[in-house]
Every structure is written in C-alpha cells, then in structure tokens.
Design an enzyme around this catalytic site. Sequence first.
Site, mmCIF file in Angstrom:
data_model
loop_
_atom_site.group_PDB
_atom_site.id
_atom_site.type_symbol
_atom_site.label_atom_id
_atom_site.label_comp_id
_atom_site.label_asym_id
_atom_site.label_seq_id
_atom_site.Cartn_x
_atom_site.Cartn_y
_atom_site.Cartn_z
ATOM 1 N N ILE A 36 -30.024 -32.952 33.369
ATOM 2 C CA ILE A 36 -30.074 -33.975 34.607
ATOM 3 C C ILE A 36 -28.622 -34.048 35.260
ATOM 4 O O ILE A 36 -28.447 -34.167 36.346
ATOM 5 C CB ILE A 36 -30.314 -35.409 34.150
ATOM 6 C CG1 ILE A 36 -31.037 -35.974 35.358
ATOM 7 C CG2 ILE A 36 -29.263 -36.048 33.702
ATOM 8 C CD1 ILE A 36 -31.577 -37.356 35.205
ATOM 9 N N ASN A 92 -24.004 -30.847 20.274
ATOM 10 C CA ASN A 92 -23.028 -31.914 19.869
ATOM 11 C C ASN A 92 -23.564 -32.901 18.837
ATOM 12 O O ASN A 92 -24.732 -33.021 18.812
ATOM 13 C CB ASN A 92 -22.827 -32.685 21.141
ATOM 14 C CG ASN A 92 -22.217 -31.818 22.461
ATOM 15 O OD1 ASN A 92 -21.323 -31.037 22.142
ATOM 16 N ND2 ASN A 92 -22.368 -32.281 23.557
ATOM 17 N N GLY A 98 -19.227 -36.039 21.619
ATOM 18 C CA GLY A 98 -19.959 -36.024 22.797
ATOM 19 C C GLY A 98 -21.280 -36.405 22.762
ATOM 20 O O GLY A 98 -22.148 -36.279 23.781
ATOM 21 N N GLN A 99 -21.792 -36.542 21.660
ATOM 22 C CA GLN A 99 -23.612 -36.583 21.510
ATOM 23 C C GLN A 99 -23.866 -38.122 22.196
ATOM 24 O O GLN A 99 -23.136 -39.293 21.603
ATOM 25 C CB GLN A 99 -23.963 -36.590 20.041
ATOM 26 C CG GLN A 99 -25.541 -36.398 19.842
ATOM 27 C CD GLN A 99 -25.967 -36.251 18.615
ATOM 28 O OE1 GLN A 99 -25.327 -36.295 17.592
ATOM 29 N NE2 GLN A 99 -27.276 -36.268 18.516
ATOM 30 N N HIS A 105 -30.918 -31.647 20.193
ATOM 31 C CA HIS A 105 -31.144 -30.907 21.074
ATOM 32 C C HIS A 105 -30.042 -29.809 21.332
ATOM 33 O O HIS A 105 -29.059 -30.090 20.798
ATOM 34 C CB HIS A 105 -30.883 -31.845 22.507
ATOM 35 C CG HIS A 105 -29.855 -32.689 22.713
ATOM 36 N ND1 HIS A 105 -29.559 -33.853 21.973
ATOM 37 C CD2 HIS A 105 -28.855 -32.416 23.195
ATOM 38 C CE1 HIS A 105 -28.673 -34.296 22.411
ATOM 39 N NE2 HIS A 105 -27.859 -33.559 23.102
HETATM 40 P P1 AMP Z 1 -25.486 -34.978 24.390
HETATM 41 O O1 AMP Z 1 -24.272 -35.543 25.128
HETATM 42 O O2 AMP Z 1 -25.035 -33.678 23.662
HETATM 43 O O3 AMP Z 1 -26.298 -35.956 23.417
HETATM 44 O O4 AMP Z 1 -26.335 -34.376 25.542
HETATM 45 C C1 AMP Z 1 -27.311 -35.276 26.050
HETATM 46 C C2 AMP Z 1 -27.563 -34.638 27.387
HETATM 47 O O5 AMP Z 1 -29.011 -35.071 28.026
HETATM 48 C C3 AMP Z 1 -26.271 -34.587 28.451
HETATM 49 O O6 AMP Z 1 -26.048 -33.513 28.885
HETATM 50 C C4 AMP Z 1 -27.220 -35.528 29.903
HETATM 51 O O7 AMP Z 1 -26.764 -35.074 30.992
HETATM 52 C C5 AMP Z 1 -28.738 -34.943 29.340
HETATM 53 N N1 AMP Z 1 -29.654 -36.139 29.866
HETATM 54 C C6 AMP Z 1 -29.612 -37.424 29.721
HETATM 55 N N2 AMP Z 1 -30.512 -37.927 30.458
HETATM 56 C C7 AMP Z 1 -31.636 -37.041 30.790
HETATM 57 C C8 AMP Z 1 -32.603 -36.697 31.502
HETATM 58 N N3 AMP Z 1 -33.526 -38.097 32.055
HETATM 59 N N4 AMP Z 1 -33.200 -35.515 32.095
HETATM 60 C C9 AMP Z 1 -32.357 -34.612 31.460
HETATM 61 N N5 AMP Z 1 -31.387 -34.549 30.784
HETATM 62 C C10 AMP Z 1 -30.877 -35.886 30.528
#
Ligand code: AMP
Length: 119
Positions: A36, A92, A98-99, A105
Amino acid sequence: MAGEPQADCLFCKIVAGDVPATIVRETETTVAFRDINPQAPTHVLVIPKAHHPDAAALAVAEPQALADVLAETGRVAAEEKIDGTGYRVVFNTGSGAGQTVFHAHAHVLGGRGLNWPPG
Ligand code: AMP
Ligand code: ZN
C-alpha cells in the site's frame, strides 16, 4: 495454534478477504499483493496463508510454505518483468529492523536501482 488465523492480524484479514488488497498472484499456500506504500516501482508482498510471526518462525514450523513464498517471489518478479534487471527480496524481522506486521512476508522490490548495503 501455530499457523491458525489471528483475529488481530492485518495480513490474516487480507488472506480471508476481510481487508481489500490488490492481489497479483495466489496459490494454495500463498498470496501476493501490492504494498500500500510502495518503496519502488514494483513493490509486492508475498505472504503465506498460514499465520507465523516472521520468516524464521515460518521456516521452522512449515518449511514447505517458506519455500512456496520464495518460489512465488520469483514468479512475481518474472510477471512484473524485473527479473532481468534484478530485484531484492527482504524479510524485515523485528521492530528494530522495520517489521510492522507480524505475519511473515517477503517484500519483492525492483524497477529502480537498489543500493547495497541497504539502509
Ligand atoms: P514490514 O514493515 O516489513 O512489516 O512490512 C509491512 C508492509 O505492509 C509495509 O511495507 C506496509 O506498507 C504494508 N502494508 C500495510 N498495510 C497494508 C495493506 N492494507 N495493504 C498492503 N500493504 C500494506
Ligand atoms: Zn496473520
């Protein structure tokens, strides 16, 4: 139980279809959707359908599912046509790295120059 959907997990809700996402690929064990808040021209997340808090926990509990996630990163890269120029797969792990979502994922990033080492 390990792997079961968690009521408070955003990515479990995406797997269930309760939160919308731009899904680019889906298999029996994985879902791939656009981030997103993209950090590169191509930024896709590949997740296991099963809930595990991070990639290492997934590897321990369901090694085949982690292999499925990694295989999907390659298929996403090919479909997005970033396999030729190169792409980065990032897991991450931990808030200090940064997680922010504690459902394993893989970030698939490409379509621009990628510095090494990453920040
Ligand atoms: P992390 O920071 O490695 O845990 O990655 C989580 C990721 O999820 C971040 O890059 C966010 O931008 C992404 N994210 C959060 N909410 C959504 C959503 N509703 N749809 C798609 N991506 C998302
Ligand atoms: Zn989850």
